[in-house]
Design an enzyme around this catalytic site. Structure first.
Site, PDB file in Angstrom:
ATOM      1  N   PHE A   1      -6.411  -9.740  16.769  1.00 36.58           N
ATOM      2  CA  PHE A   1      -6.360  -9.898  18.229  1.00 36.58           C
ATOM      3  C   PHE A   1      -7.432 -10.899  18.701  1.00 36.58           C
ATOM      4  O   PHE A   1      -7.114 -11.959  19.254  1.00 36.58           O
ATOM      5  CB  PHE A   1      -6.545  -8.495  18.853  1.00 36.58           C
ATOM      6  CG  PHE A   1      -6.910  -8.460  20.309  1.00 36.58           C
ATOM      7  CD1 PHE A   1      -6.238  -9.235  21.246  1.00 36.58           C
ATOM      8  CD2 PHE A   1      -7.936  -7.607  20.749  1.00 36.58           C
ATOM      9  CE1 PHE A   1      -6.575  -9.175  22.601  1.00 36.58           C
ATOM     10  CE2 PHE A   1      -8.270  -7.532  22.092  1.00 36.58           C
ATOM     11  CZ  PHE A   1      -7.602  -8.328  23.014  1.00 36.58           C
TER      12      PHE A   1
ATOM     13  N   ASP B   1      -9.047 -11.343   1.215  1.00 39.72           N
ATOM     14  CA  ASP B   1      -9.896 -10.235   1.633  1.00 39.72           C
ATOM     15  C   ASP B   1     -11.334 -10.781   1.637  1.00 39.72           C
ATOM     16  O   ASP B   1     -11.812 -11.248   0.597  1.00 39.72           O
ATOM     17  CB  ASP B   1      -9.728  -9.104   0.602  1.00 39.72           C
ATOM     18  CG  ASP B   1     -10.566  -7.888   0.920  1.00 39.72           C
ATOM     19  OD1 ASP B   1     -11.532  -7.998   1.700  1.00 39.72           O
ATOM     20  OD2 ASP B   1     -10.256  -6.821   0.369  1.00 39.72           O
ATOM     21  N   VAL B   2     -12.001 -10.717   2.768  1.00 34.31           N
ATOM     22  CA  VAL B   2     -13.336 -11.339   2.838  1.00 34.31           C
ATOM     23  C   VAL B   2     -14.420 -10.513   2.148  1.00 34.31           C
ATOM     24  O   VAL B   2     -15.579 -10.926   2.117  1.00 34.31           O
ATOM     25  CB  VAL B   2     -13.779 -11.669   4.284  1.00 34.31           C
ATOM     26  CG1 VAL B   2     -12.904 -12.736   4.885  1.00 34.31           C
ATOM     27  CG2 VAL B   2     -13.834 -10.428   5.158  1.00 34.31           C
TER      28      VAL B   2
ATOM     29  N   SER C   1     -12.279  -7.109  10.805  1.00 35.11           N
ATOM     30  CA  SER C   1     -12.563  -5.666  10.797  1.00 35.11           C
ATOM     31  C   SER C   1     -11.447  -4.910  11.490  1.00 35.11           C
ATOM     32  O   SER C   1     -10.920  -5.385  12.492  1.00 35.11           O
ATOM     33  CB  SER C   1     -13.869  -5.349  11.545  1.00 35.11           C
ATOM     34  OG  SER C   1     -14.093  -3.949  11.549  1.00 35.11           O
TER      35      SER C   1
ATOM     36  N   LYS D   1     -24.928 -19.464   4.465  1.00 37.34           N
ATOM     37  CA  LYS D   1     -26.164 -19.923   3.804  1.00 37.34           C
ATOM     38  C   LYS D   1     -25.864 -21.112   2.894  1.00 37.34           C
ATOM     39  O   LYS D   1     -26.542 -22.143   2.932  1.00 37.34           O
ATOM     40  CB  LYS D   1     -26.757 -18.761   3.007  1.00 37.34           C
ATOM     41  CG  LYS D   1     -27.957 -19.115   2.161  1.00 37.34           C
ATOM     42  CD  LYS D   1     -28.555 -17.848   1.561  1.00 37.34           C
ATOM     43  CE  LYS D   1     -29.519 -18.191   0.450  1.00 37.34           C
ATOM     44  NZ  LYS D   1     -28.910 -18.025  -0.887  1.00 37.34           N
TER      45      LYS D   1
ATOM     46  N   TYR E   1     -17.087   2.882  10.827  1.00 35.11           N
ATOM     47  CA  TYR E   1     -17.126   1.644  11.628  1.00 35.11           C
ATOM     48  C   TYR E   1     -18.538   1.425  12.187  1.00 35.11           C
ATOM     49  O   TYR E   1     -19.127   0.363  11.990  1.00 35.11           O
ATOM     50  CB  TYR E   1     -16.120   1.768  12.772  1.00 35.11           C
ATOM     51  CG  TYR E   1     -16.000   0.541  13.646  1.00 35.11           C
ATOM     52  CD1 TYR E   1     -15.523  -0.662  13.142  1.00 35.11           C
ATOM     53  CD2 TYR E   1     -16.339   0.589  14.999  1.00 35.11           C
ATOM     54  CE1 TYR E   1     -15.381  -1.781  13.956  1.00 35.11           C
ATOM     55  CE2 TYR E   1     -16.196  -0.524  15.822  1.00 35.11           C
ATOM     56  CZ  TYR E   1     -15.720  -1.702  15.292  1.00 35.11           C
ATOM     57  OH  TYR E   1     -15.586  -2.808  16.101  1.00 35.11           O
TER      58      TYR E   1
ATOM     59  N   THR F   1     -12.159  -4.413  24.891  1.00 38.62           N
ATOM     60  CA  THR F   1     -11.498  -5.658  25.295  1.00 38.62           C
ATOM     61  C   THR F   1      -9.987  -5.463  25.200  1.00 38.62           C
ATOM     62  O   THR F   1      -9.526  -4.677  24.373  1.00 38.62           O
ATOM     63  CB  THR F   1     -11.946  -6.801  24.362  1.00 38.62           C
ATOM     64  OG1 THR F   1     -13.376  -6.823  24.354  1.00 38.62           O
ATOM     65  CG2 THR F   1     -11.440  -8.142  24.826  1.00 38.62           C
TER      66      THR F   1
END
Ligand code: UDP
Length: 322
Positions: free
Chosen positions: A24, A69-70, A88, A118, A158, A188
């Site tokens: 979103f 997938d981070v 997330s 970095k 979370y 939001t």
């Protein structure tokens, strides 16, 4: 070897990496960055994001998408100027269904995104949350408040991963001297929210559009303050471009009870729905409202879109979905 910060020779555009780009907020952020002349590399694994949120970017030469997938190592050839870590789950229903993935993306995912920043000499922004204040004992919530969070409750996965993400971000800032930003996002709403994500805005609007009962949890006296996505994204953009490295609340301070909100939705949709009560989920914060004095002073930002106006656009979007 080329210096890390050097941009691609054929491009004067800043390069932004957005994790959660099919979500979103991530997708709306991507749209704003493209409109402001960035080249965007979007990353998402579609756990809660949707390809429909980025469909319109197909064929855009300034947008590149990586399905990943981070929490895994992020490998990019490209020079990068900004990393926006938005990946997330963000709904209490998701926290119940996928608590481990929620914890991993806030902790391991933030670590990978910071590592990328970095390595590239890029500026980094973490999408943190009002949830780090937990069930707040200070009202409205200022950035100085440390919060009241249950580590072991259903929302702990979370809340604690985002608290860890803030701590890790500050550690990278202090130890590795990278430029970091922390935004604490309050409730939001807007187009591209998942119809069935369980949060109050999609839940009430889809119930109202189907003339089904509106499910108010508990007595409905708990409060939230809803910000339209376009206001929020503008505030976050300004924060990234500022030189302020401590947390900043971004949200709309217009507070209301969930009963009032249900009535607003019934009015805005012209629905025949009635209100029914359902049990209050465990650890549901009783009140929430951002103190936005910092955002006003530092970023010259405050919300512009009144709830009634934002709801028209949001309801229009949901009409096509339910
Ligand atoms: N809520 C509700 N009915 C619903 C969904 C949510 O009354 O069908 C309430 C929920 O108990 C909370 C508020 O709406 O007090 C906002 O819930 P949401 O899940 O949107 O996000 P939260 O702010 O709790 O993270």
């Amino acid at each position: 070897m080329a210096p890390k910060k050097k941009r691609a020779a054929n491009s004067s555009r800043p390069v932004s990496v957005v994790t959660g780009a099919a979500g979103f907020l991530g997708s709306h952020l991507t749209d704003l960055l493209l409109a402001r002349g960035h080249r965007v590399i979007g990353i998402d694994n579609f756990v809660t994001g949707s390809v429909r949120n980025i469909d319109h970017l197909g064929g855009n030469a300034n947008f590149k998408f990586i399905q990943q997938d981070v929490t895994e190592f992020i490998f990019l050839h490209d020079a990068v100027d900004f990393v926006w870590h938005f990946a997330s789950p963000a709904s209490p229903i998701d926290y119940l269904e996928i608590p481990i993935q929620t914890l991993k993306v806030g902790s391991l995912g933030t670590h990978k995104a910071l590592g990328l920043a970095k390595n590239k000499g890029a500026r980094f922004l973490i999408a943190s949350t009002s949830e780090i204040y937990g069930d707040p004992l200070v009202h409205p919530q200022t950035e100085e408040y440390w919060g009241n969070v249950s580590t072991i409750g259903p929302r702990g996965c979370y809340d604690e991963s985002k608290r860890f993400a803030e701590a890790l971000t500050m550690a990278y800032h202090r130890e590795h001297k990278i430029a970091t930003r922390i935004v604490r996002i309050f409730n939001t709403y807007g187009p591209r929210m998942r119809v069935n994500d369980g949060r109050v805005v999609p839940a009430f609007i889809s119930q109202a559009l189907k003339n089904k009962p509106i499910t108010v949890f508990g007595d409905g006296k708990q409060t939230r303050s809803f910000c339209y996505y376009a206001d929020l994204i503008e505030g976050i953009y300004r924060l990234m471009m500022s030189d302020y490295n401590l947390p900043v609340n971004i949200g709309n301070p217009c507070e209301m009870t969930m009963l009032q909100f249900a009535e607003e939705i019934i009015k805005a949709t012209g629905s025949k729905s009635r209100i029914v009560h359902r049990p209050l989920p465990q650890d549901d914060p009783k009140q929430r409202k951002p103190d936005i004095a910092k955002a006003k002073a530092l970023l010259k930002w405050e919300p512009q879109v009144p709830l009634a106006q934002g709801l028209v656009k949001t309801i229009e979007y949901f009409r096509g979905k339910v």
